[in-house]
Design an enzyme around this catalytic site. Structure first.
Site, PDB file in Angstrom:
ATOM      1  N   ASN A   8      67.220  46.061 -41.113  1.00 46.87           N
ATOM      2  CA  ASN A   8      66.233  45.034 -41.456  1.00 46.87           C
ATOM      3  C   ASN A   8      65.909  45.181 -42.943  1.00 46.87           C
ATOM      4  O   ASN A   8      65.140  46.048 -43.335  1.00 46.87           O
ATOM      5  CB  ASN A   8      64.988  45.239 -40.582  1.00 46.87           C
ATOM      6  CG  ASN A   8      63.900  44.225 -40.894  1.00 46.87           C
ATOM      7  OD1 ASN A   8      64.127  43.250 -41.596  1.00 46.87           O
ATOM      8  ND2 ASN A   8      62.711  44.465 -40.345  1.00 46.87           N
ATOM      9  N   TRP A   9      66.515  44.331 -43.746  1.00 48.63           N
ATOM     10  CA  TRP A   9      66.348  44.447 -45.200  1.00 48.63           C
ATOM     11  C   TRP A   9      64.989  43.938 -45.671  1.00 48.63           C
ATOM     12  O   TRP A   9      64.635  44.081 -46.838  1.00 48.63           O
ATOM     13  CB  TRP A   9      67.462  43.666 -45.922  1.00 48.63           C
ATOM     14  CG  TRP A   9      68.816  44.304 -45.859  1.00 48.63           C
ATOM     15  CD1 TRP A   9      69.160  45.453 -45.186  1.00 48.63           C
ATOM     16  CD2 TRP A   9      70.020  43.832 -46.485  1.00 48.63           C
ATOM     17  NE1 TRP A   9      70.507  45.708 -45.361  1.00 48.63           N
ATOM     18  CE2 TRP A   9      71.061  44.736 -46.151  1.00 48.63           C
ATOM     19  CE3 TRP A   9      70.319  42.735 -47.289  1.00 48.63           C
ATOM     20  CZ2 TRP A   9      72.366  44.575 -46.606  1.00 48.63           C
ATOM     21  CZ3 TRP A   9      71.627  42.575 -47.736  1.00 48.63           C
ATOM     22  CH2 TRP A   9      72.638  43.486 -47.397  1.00 48.63           C
ATOM     23  N   LYS A  10      64.265  43.292 -44.790  1.00 50.11           N
ATOM     24  CA  LYS A  10      62.943  42.728 -45.138  1.00 50.11           C
ATOM     25  C   LYS A  10      63.051  41.887 -46.408  1.00 50.11           C
ATOM     26  O   LYS A  10      63.969  41.080 -46.510  1.00 50.11           O
ATOM     27  CB  LYS A  10      61.902  43.846 -45.246  1.00 50.11           C
ATOM     28  CG  LYS A  10      61.883  44.704 -43.974  1.00 50.11           C
ATOM     29  CD  LYS A  10      60.745  45.661 -43.912  1.00 50.11           C
ATOM     30  CE  LYS A  10      60.847  46.492 -42.630  1.00 50.11           C
ATOM     31  NZ  LYS A  10      59.779  47.443 -42.474  1.00 50.11           N
ATOM     32  N   HIS A  95      58.334  41.296 -34.898  1.00 51.42           N
ATOM     33  CA  HIS A  95      58.142  42.456 -35.774  1.00 51.42           C
ATOM     34  C   HIS A  95      56.662  42.620 -36.126  1.00 51.42           C
ATOM     35  O   HIS A  95      55.964  41.641 -36.410  1.00 51.42           O
ATOM     36  CB  HIS A  95      58.985  42.322 -37.053  1.00 51.42           C
ATOM     37  CG  HIS A  95      59.085  43.608 -37.799  1.00 51.42           C
ATOM     38  ND1 HIS A  95      58.053  44.090 -38.572  1.00 51.42           N
ATOM     39  CD2 HIS A  95      60.062  44.546 -37.851  1.00 51.42           C
ATOM     40  CE1 HIS A  95      58.412  45.263 -39.074  1.00 51.42           C
ATOM     41  NE2 HIS A  95      59.629  45.552 -38.648  1.00 51.42           N
ATOM     42  N   GLU A 165      59.110  49.799 -31.433  1.00 54.86           N
ATOM     43  CA  GLU A 165      58.690  50.066 -32.812  1.00 54.86           C
ATOM     44  C   GLU A 165      57.169  50.203 -32.885  1.00 54.86           C
ATOM     45  O   GLU A 165      56.475  49.208 -33.090  1.00 54.86           O
ATOM     46  CB  GLU A 165      59.076  48.873 -33.686  1.00 54.86           C
ATOM     47  CG  GLU A 165      60.537  48.653 -33.853  1.00 54.86           C
ATOM     48  CD  GLU A 165      60.808  48.272 -35.293  1.00 54.86           C
ATOM     49  OE1 GLU A 165      61.686  48.887 -35.886  1.00 54.86           O
ATOM     50  OE2 GLU A 165      60.105  47.396 -35.833  1.00 54.86           O
TER      51      GLU A 165
HETATM   52  P1  PGA Z   1      61.104  51.706 -41.635  1.00 52.66           P
HETATM   53  O1  PGA Z   1      60.927  50.243 -41.010  1.00 52.66           O
HETATM   54  O2  PGA Z   1      62.422  52.225 -41.133  1.00 52.66           O
HETATM   55  O3  PGA Z   1      61.083  51.509 -43.105  1.00 52.66           O
HETATM   56  O4  PGA Z   1      59.945  52.512 -41.133  1.00 52.66           O
HETATM   57  C1  PGA Z   1      61.311  49.977 -39.701  1.00 52.66           C
HETATM   58  C2  PGA Z   1      60.986  48.570 -39.334  1.00 52.66           C
HETATM   59  O5  PGA Z   1      60.165  47.928 -39.971  1.00 52.66           O
HETATM   60  O6  PGA Z   1      61.553  48.032 -38.391  1.00 52.66           O
END
Ligand code: PGA
Length: 253
Positions: A8-10, A95, A165
């Site tokens: 997940n590159w956000k 998310h 998550e």
């Molecule tokens: P992170 O993010 O690995 O940077 O904690 C995970 C996510 O947001 O799914």
């Protein structure tokens, strides 16, 4: 069962050039991998990356989000059809970063059904906001699963992946790290919920991933819990970290 890594590159990287570089690295690394990778870049890069990914059976592209409405006048919004037409075969849903901005369980459920109807595969995120000594987070998670999977029938399960998550363990603001024993508990809890809802045979086929501060240093112990793979945020943006995690997941099959 084939393991899965979701990247997940956000809101990264800042340019298409950098996105292509990172994707080229992923492609090289995953070409002969036993693990399936789903890269979820910002939507503006989807089509270009998809053009670089023809005929690849191990690497898929995914969307990070879309607007629940179709067509009409929605300034700044992006539709599921656009994601699909740009090459997204998967889509993240629920998310916690979007929930923090106001997305409700009902909206997530609506979008999930839409995704599944469009034959896009769904990566449904679930997880509690915080932990308490009384274990109320179990009922929180149960309510979330109930609401988000409401009306999702058995026929769609082959296109559903669940990512556990806990939002307190995600991103730069993470308050802590989930211990492997806790992950075992949560995995059993989610599996039990799915068995009650869909029957144990069907529930067995649904993959459960873990996401939240997964890095090379803790990937191995987390994987030993029997989880089906990871949803990575920060670690998916750093080539060496990402490569190490992949080696761990490949080795653990
Ligand atoms: P992170 O993010 O690995 O940077 O904690 C995970 C996510 O947001 O799914």
């Amino acid at each position: 069962m084939k393991k899965i890594i979701v990247a997940n590159w956000k809101m990264n990287p800042d340019s298409l050039r950098e996105a292509k570089e990172l994707f080229a690295f992923v492609k090289k690394k995953f070409k002969k991998s036993k693990t399936q990778i789903i890269v979820c870049p910002p939507a503006v890069y989807l089509e270009s990356l998809n053009n670089l990914n023809q005929k690849n059976k191990n690497i898929f592209l995914g969307g990070q989000d879309f607007f629940k409405e179709e067509g009409d006048s929605w300034t700044g919004k992006l539709s599921l059809k656009m994601l699909k037409n740009s090459g997204a075969k998967f889509c993240l849903l629920g998310h916690s970063e979007l929930v923090a901005l106001g997305e409700s369980d009902e909206e997530i459920n609506f979008k999930l059904k839409k995704v599944l109807k469009e034959r896009v595969k769904a990566i449904l995120c679930v997880g509690e906001k915080e932990r308490d000594i009384n274990g109320d987070y179990f009922s929180y998670l149960e309510k979330q699963l109930q609401a988000r999977l409401n009306g999702v029938g058995q026929a769609f399960l082959k296109n559903l992946v669940i990512a556990y998550e806990p939002s307190w363990a995600i991103g730069n603001k993470a308050k802590g790290i989930l211990e492997p024993e806790e992950l075992v508990q949560m995995k059993i809890f989610i599996k039990r919920f799915l068995s009650d809802k869909y029957g144990s045979k069907k529930a067995e086929t649904i993959k459960i991933l873990y996401g939240g501060s997964v890095f090379a240093k803790n990937a191995e112990v987390l994987l030993e819990t029997g989880i089906d793979g990871f949803l990575l945020g920060r670690a998916s943006l750093k080539e060496d970290e990402f490569a190490k995690i992949l080696d761990i997941v490949n080795g653990g099959e």
